[in-house]
Scaffold this active site. Structure first.
Site, short mmCIF file in Angstrom:
data_model
loop_
_atom_site.label_atom_id
_atom_site.label_comp_id
_atom_site.label_asym_id
_atom_site.label_seq_id
_atom_site.Cartn_x
_atom_site.Cartn_y
_atom_site.Cartn_z
N GLU A 294 0.82 -1.22 0.00
CA GLU A 294 0.00 0.00 0.00
C GLU A 294 0.85 1.27 0.00
O GLU A 294 0.62 2.19 0.77
CB GLU A 294 -0.96 -0.02 1.20
CG GLU A 294 -1.92 -1.20 1.15
CD GLU A 294 -2.98 -1.19 2.25
OE1 GLU A 294 -2.72 -0.62 3.32
OE2 GLU A 294 -4.05 -1.78 2.02
N ASP A 368 -8.19 -8.92 4.76
CA ASP A 368 -7.87 -7.75 5.59
C ASP A 368 -8.87 -7.57 6.74
O ASP A 368 -9.71 -6.69 6.68
CB ASP A 368 -7.85 -6.49 4.71
CG ASP A 368 -7.35 -5.28 5.47
OD1 ASP A 368 -6.80 -5.46 6.57
OD2 ASP A 368 -7.52 -4.15 4.97
N GLU A 396 -12.07 -1.75 12.63
CA GLU A 396 -12.12 -1.06 11.34
C GLU A 396 -13.31 -1.49 10.49
O GLU A 396 -14.01 -0.66 9.92
CB GLU A 396 -10.81 -1.31 10.58
CG GLU A 396 -10.81 -0.72 9.18
CD GLU A 396 -9.50 -0.96 8.43
OE1 GLU A 396 -8.56 -1.56 9.02
OE2 GLU A 396 -9.42 -0.54 7.27
O1 GCW Z 1 -6.67 -2.74 7.20
C1 GCW Z 1 -5.97 -1.99 6.25
C2 GCW Z 1 -6.25 -0.59 6.60
C3 GCW Z 1 -5.09 0.34 6.49
C4 GCW Z 1 -3.88 -0.32 7.12
C5 GCW Z 1 -3.56 -1.59 6.39
C6 GCW Z 1 -2.40 -2.36 7.00
C7 GCW Z 1 -2.10 0.66 8.39
O2 GCW Z 1 -7.35 -0.13 5.88
O3 GCW Z 1 -5.44 1.53 7.13
O4 GCW Z 1 -2.76 0.53 7.17
O5 GCW Z 1 -4.67 -2.44 6.40
O6 GCW Z 1 -2.68 -3.27 7.76
O7 GCW Z 1 -1.26 -2.05 6.71
#
Ligand code: GCW
Length: 683
Positions: A294, A368, A396
């Site tokens: 990312e 995720d 989240e």
């Molecule tokens: O869960 C996702 C999130 C991001 C996060 C990423 C990660 C810290 O939306 O905000 O970044 O994973 O775990 O690196």
């Protein structure tokens, strides 16, 4: 019934220490603890002394003397060596079994007195034991003839903060960061101590202070001094600090020409940086790093690979005993068109190439932190590499600090999942604790849900997830019911009516959330960006695998992501016989049905319902449970302090509204594929 009218704001968490309102127990406790002697003299012993003074006076509703030496029926608290000095000998085999962090609590007759001894091999472990003893009293347990020993199953139990240096928190829902970087190192907020108390009370022994989407500034001399000040606060509680570095730090901080981990000048920079950290923080835990993920820089930017980056950092940390958590949250679309397969394909070929102080850190599932995911196939796939398990305590994707969702059940499902790596019984828990492949290193990390909100977590019930994370990290064999029981008694009340009612809420809450958000293996259906609320139609993201339609693949024939051998074949990343079980529509557990299969709308499920009917039934069941939580909560009004009662009531209203929205939006959206758009409730 006990009327509870004292207003509370939740700041005290589960360390509320209210007077024991059970006469029989109170009499027992008062008789057993006529004094409490903490034998040590160091900083940790001082913390134990003040915790016991405060807790016992409140719980027993009268001050308990804390003499240097035990007097009468006493609580006697110290290291095994200190206990020996007052005549209590712990056999060396037992002491060995406790390891560095285990403790024992034992009743013992000494002359005409009865002592309750809390002993361990180190002062921080004695503190853990003291908190355990207080928990027994807080939950009104019988303390007659105690003989218990406990040691953690996982060595490193880390709370990881996605806190930015500007005070904001990525995916944080409890206001601002607890760390006030501007005021550090001069000003030590008393809240840092309360944070450490809370973590220590549940066995957390590490804290990673900054976001994995990292700011290089945290490694500058100016910020390291601030981190050192926090480390000084946390040390006597047995908590080590970790940092999240950014791999390009040498370029960003000292203008090196490259961050290539294979470049000797880069390696030298990191070695020097790590030496500097250890001069300030001799017990620094290590680094947790997000690389090539990312947008974070990583070794692949320089044509190197994960092992090159990880080993270079690990080599810098190794002389000091530091460890490196290298995150496996990568999903480079050129590796595989199915995002769920990417991390496995990148990391499994690297097995055996990492230094011994490297952990590859995987999230519980391959996408995720969704409401429910099957376990990540990396667990059980890397024999020579210790794997750290990353859980998300902050919600989240599970309603943030609005929805009441008890996550212990999710984590337990993951920990108990059988990977079959070396045959039946190779659970994720046993991969993580190192026992399957014989690793001595083990680590679990939870993405923190804390912030500077007065109640720490935004929602009073989110405190349960912080609590459960610590307790499960300590002992993954604890049941979710037992953890809920402890937490409710300490946080709310020992009143059986309150206990049963809140337990019903907690224990049904995760399944309800799955039902109204993503039943039957659906996933990634939330609104983009903030990730709150539904948006199954979302299809305009920059990356195809950020779109929700990519995940549910609904069409006129059916719904779900075909990851069977006829589809992306993600099932092949799991061991037999699980692989075959997941591969076939008829044997795939229904909870993961649409994760692994594209299923016709009229397919019959175990309930006898068609898939479409079952989906609707699940959405309804989820909403119905939230309604039930609301009415249970209302029934407790007279037994809960007004401030917390009101706060939770408001949250439940918001949760209900959002749960209905999930149901209605999803039903309407999916309904259109079966020519049944009207079957959903009006939006
Ligand atoms: O869960 C996702 C999130 C991001 C996060 C990423 C990660 C810290 O939306 O905000 O970044 O994973 O775990 O690196």
């Amino acid at each position: 019934m006990t009327m509870n009218t004292i207003d509370e704001d939740g700041y005290e968490l589960w360390l509320r220490y209210r007077p024991v309102d059970n006469a029989e127990r109170l009499a027992q406790y008062r008789k057993a603890i006529s004094s409490a002697a903490v034998l040590g003299t160091g900083a940790t012993a001082q913390i134990i002394r003040s915790e016991l003074a405060r807790a016992l006076a409140a719980l027993l509703d009268s001050a308990v003397p804390l003499p240097v030496n035990p007097v009468g029926n006493a609580l006697v608290v110290g290291t095994i060596d200190e206990l020996k000095a007052v005549g209590v000998t712990i056999p060396s085999a037992e002491s060995r079994d406790l390891g560095a962090e285990g403790f024992l609590i034992r009743s013992q007759q000494v002359g005409s007195d009865n002592w309750i001894c809390i002993a361990a091999n180190s002062a921080p472990a004695v503190l853990t034991g003291a908190f355990h003893f207080l928990r027994l009293v807080q939950t009104h347990q019988d303390i007659h003839a105690l003989d218990l020993a406990s040691r953690p199953r996982i060595r490193h139990r880390v709370f990881g903060h996605w806190d930015n240096l500007d005070g904001s928190i990525e995916r944080g829902y409890a206001w601002r960061s607890l760390w006030n970087w501007d005021e550090l190192p001069e000003k030590i907020d008393s809240r840092y101590h309360d944070y450490a108390r809370a973590c220590a009370s549940i066995g957390i022994n590490g804290t990673c202070l900054n976001n994995v989407n990292a700011n290089a500034k945290s490694l500058t001399a100016e910020y390291l001094v601030k981190t050192a000040a926090l480390a000084d606060v946390f040390r006597p509680y047995g908590i080590r600090v970790y940092l999240s570095p950014v791999l390009s730090a040498p370029v960003l901080i000292d203008s090196l020409a490259t961050g290539d981990p294979r470049d000797p000048a880069v390696a030298a920079w990191w070695k020097e940086k790590v030496d500097e950290i250890y001069r300030l923080i001799p017990d620094f835990g290590g680094f947790q790093i997000k690389a090539n993920s990312e947008g974070q820089p990583g070794p692949q930017d320089y044509g190197a690979n994960h092992d090159d980056g990880a080993n270079m950092l690990a080599d810098a940390l190794a002389p000091h005993g530091g460890m490196l958590l290298w995150r496996a949250f990568v999903y480079d679309a050129t590796i595989d068109a199915d995002r769920a397969k990417c991390a496995y394909k990148e990391f499994v070929p690297l097995d055996g190439r990492f230094q011994p102080n490297v952990f590859v850190q995987a999230k519980n599932g391959p996408i995720d932190f969704q409401p429910r995911e099957p376990f990540h196939p990396l667990f059980g796939a890397m024999e020579q590499t210790p794997l750290a398990l990353e859980l998300q305590v902050t919600q989240e994707y599970l309603g943030q600090s609005i929805h009441l969702v008890y996550l212990a059940e999710m984590w337990k499902e993951i920990l108990d999942s059988d990977t079959y790596a070396i045959g039946p019984g190779s659970t994720v828990a046993r991969i993580v604790d190192g026992s399957v492949y014989g690793h001595s290193a083990s680590c679990i990390i939870g993405v923190a849900n804390t912030g500077s909100d007065r109640n720490w977590c935004g929602h009073h019930f989110s405190q349960a997830n912080w609590y459960a994370f610590g307790r499960l990290a300590w002992d993954y064999d604890l049941s979710v019911e037992a953890i809920a029981d402890e937490w409710i008694r300490m946080t709310w009340s020992n009143d059986p009516l309150v206990l049963d009612a809140i337990k019903t809420m907690l224990l049904g809450s995760w399944q309800a959330c799955i039902n109204y958000m993503t039943p039957l293996g659906l996933h990634h259906m939330m609104q983009a960006g903030h990730h709150y609320g539904p948006d199954p139609a979302f299809n305009s993201a920059r990356r195809v695998d950020w779109n929700n339609v990519y995940y549910h693949r609904a069409d006129t024939k059916g719904i779900g992501f075909d990851r069977s051998s006829a589809g992306s074949n993600a099932v092949s990343q799991y061991h037999s016989p699980l692989r075959e079980q997941l591969n076939h529509l008829d044997t795939c557990p229904e909870k993961f049905l649409l994760w692994f299969h594209h299923v016709p709308w009229d397919h019959r499920l175990q309930s006898g319902h068609t898939l479409w009917d079952e989906l609707q039934h699940r959405y309804d069941a989820g909403v119905t449970f939230v309604e039930k939580m609301r009415s249970i909560w209302q029934s407790l009004q007279a037994r809960i302090d007004p401030q917390r009662y009101e706060h939770v009531s408001r949250r439940l209203e918001q949760q209900l509204e959002n749960a209905r929205l999930w149901r209605d939006v999803c039903r309407k959206y999916f309904g259109q594929f079966i020519g049944n758009a009207d079957s959903g409730a009006p939006m």
